[in-house]
Scaffold this active site. Structure first.
Site, PDB file in Angstrom:
ATOM      1  CB  CYS A  12      -0.884   0.007   1.243  1.00  0.00           C
ATOM      2  SG  CYS A  12       0.097   0.150   2.738  1.00  0.00           S
ATOM      3  CG  HIS A  72       2.724  -0.667  12.590  1.00  0.00           C
ATOM      4  ND1 HIS A  72       3.332  -1.316  11.547  1.00  0.00           N
ATOM      5  CD2 HIS A  72       3.296  -1.131  13.702  1.00  0.00           C
ATOM      6  CE1 HIS A  72       4.240  -2.141  12.022  1.00  0.00           C
ATOM      7  NE2 HIS A  72       4.245  -2.047  13.321  1.00  0.00           N
ATOM      8  CD  GLU A 122      -3.113   1.430  13.166  1.00  0.00           C
ATOM      9  OE1 GLU A 122      -2.834   0.596  12.293  1.00  0.00           O
ATOM     10  OE2 GLU A 122      -4.166   2.092  13.163  1.00  0.00           O
TER      11      GLU A 122
HETATM   12  S1  SF4 Z   1      -2.918   2.844   7.151  1.00  0.00           S
HETATM   13 FE1  SF4 Z   1      -1.754   0.960   6.965  1.00  0.00          FE
HETATM   14  S2  SF4 Z   1      -2.739  -0.131   5.259  1.00  0.00           S
HETATM   15 FE2  SF4 Z   1      -3.413   2.008   5.144  1.00  0.00          FE
HETATM   16  S3  SF4 Z   1      -2.000   3.021   3.714  1.00  0.00           S
HETATM   17 FE3  SF4 Z   1      -1.217   3.301   5.802  1.00  0.00          FE
HETATM   18  S4  SF4 Z   1       0.219   1.620   6.156  1.00  0.00           S
HETATM   19 FE4  SF4 Z   1      -1.055   1.090   4.397  1.00  0.00          FE
END
Ligand code: SF4
Length: 293
Positions: A12, A72, A122
């Site tokens: 991501c 995170h 997180e």
């Molecule tokens: S919150 Fe987590 S899954 Fe979403 S873009 Fe950020 S790192 Fe990636």
């Protein structure tokens, strides 16, 4: 046999950004460490270590270094200690996670429920940005039956939207003012919807990603609700038994799963099935769209 990859599989934006920032820090010279694992994928963490970016778990060992903060996030107190110890901070906290931290901090005088996995870093970091009335509630856990004058809700970024909706529905009748911050990240929602869509049209799903990756585990939970599904970290875990005669196989991958592992899994499926097909790059794997079948 058909094998499709779910849309939005693999790295991501937040993970891509964190790896890039760590590599840039390394290339600009000096010793670079991450405080905890940069992302939840052991193969990438190992690769970064080979490049020269070490992982440090004990904050006492981090003094006068370049420290990359994981995607995170870390606890507010830990960030203060790292700064006080003369470290140069490269903050690779994903902006979506940062937003959730800032929202918790902005309402910390009020009661806050953080919906998420209490063991996930997180969520633990989010808790540190709250106040005396902040607490974690697990997905599916029943909230205390009490009357709230004002209540705030924040979610772990990788949770299922349905879990957040369920919590809101449960507390709303007991709250005069409810402030819901939708902190579930867009990448997570898109990935989950695409994986579910593919799972509904597959007789077997293979979910690829780190065993500690929260978003990968959610993908596995979603897929197994509609079809046979299992979670692997690498192609080495695939066996003929697992494939068990499946003809329509779907692949989905978590946000921290590198492309080469997805390619290896794809090729390994065909190898096990004795079909002479292989790809070199992820772009060659057919991506599932509604009209694919
Ligand atoms: S919150 Fe987590 S899954 Fe979403 S873009 Fe950020 S790192 Fe990636």
């Amino acid at each position: 046999m058909q094998v499709f990859l779910a849309e939005h599989s693999g790295f991501c934006f937040g993970v891509r950004r964190a790896v890039k920032m760590a590599m840039e820090a390394l290339n600009s010279g000096g010793e670079v460490c991450t405080y905890g694992e940069l992302i939840h994928n052991p193969q990438i963490v190992q690769k970064l270590e080979q490049e020269g970016i070490s992982v440090c778990y004990d904050i006492k060992n981090l003094k006068d270094k370049k420290v990359v903060i994981r995607s995170h996030g870390i606890a507010r107190e830990d960030l203060e200690i790292l700064k006080a110890n003369g470290n140069i901070i490269i903050d690779a906290t994903c902006p979506y996670v940062k937003r959730a931290q800032e929202l918790v901090s902005s309402v910390k005088e009020l009661p806050i429920l953080i919906m998420g996995d209490p063991d996930h870093p997180e969520v633990q970091a989010l808790l540190s940005y709250g106040g005396k009335q902040t607490r974690i509630i697990k997905p599916g856990e029943k909230p205390e039956s009490q009357m709230w004058e004002t209540l705030c809700i924040v979610s772990q970024t990788t949770q299922k939207l349905s879990n957040l909706q369920e919590l809101v529905a449960q507390v709303l009748p007991h709250t005069l003012e409810l402030r819901v911050f939708n902190t579930i990240c867009n990448a997570t929602t898109q990935r989950q919807e695409a994986a579910l869509q593919l799972a509904k049209n597959s007789d077997l799903m293979i979910v690829i990603g780190g065993k500690h990756s929260a978003n990968t585990r959610v993908l596995q939970e979603l897929c197994k609700q509609v079809t046979s599904s299992f979670h692997i970290e690498t192609a080495a875990e695939l066996t003929p038994d697992l494939l068990n005669g499946a003809q329509n196989i779907g692949l989905a991958a978590g946000a921290s799963t590198p492309e080469n592992i997805i390619v290896e899994v794809y090729n390994q499926i065909f190898r096990i099935k004795g079909e002479p097909q292989s790809v070199q790059q992820i772009e060659e794997i057919p991506v599932y769209k509604e009209e694919s079948c």
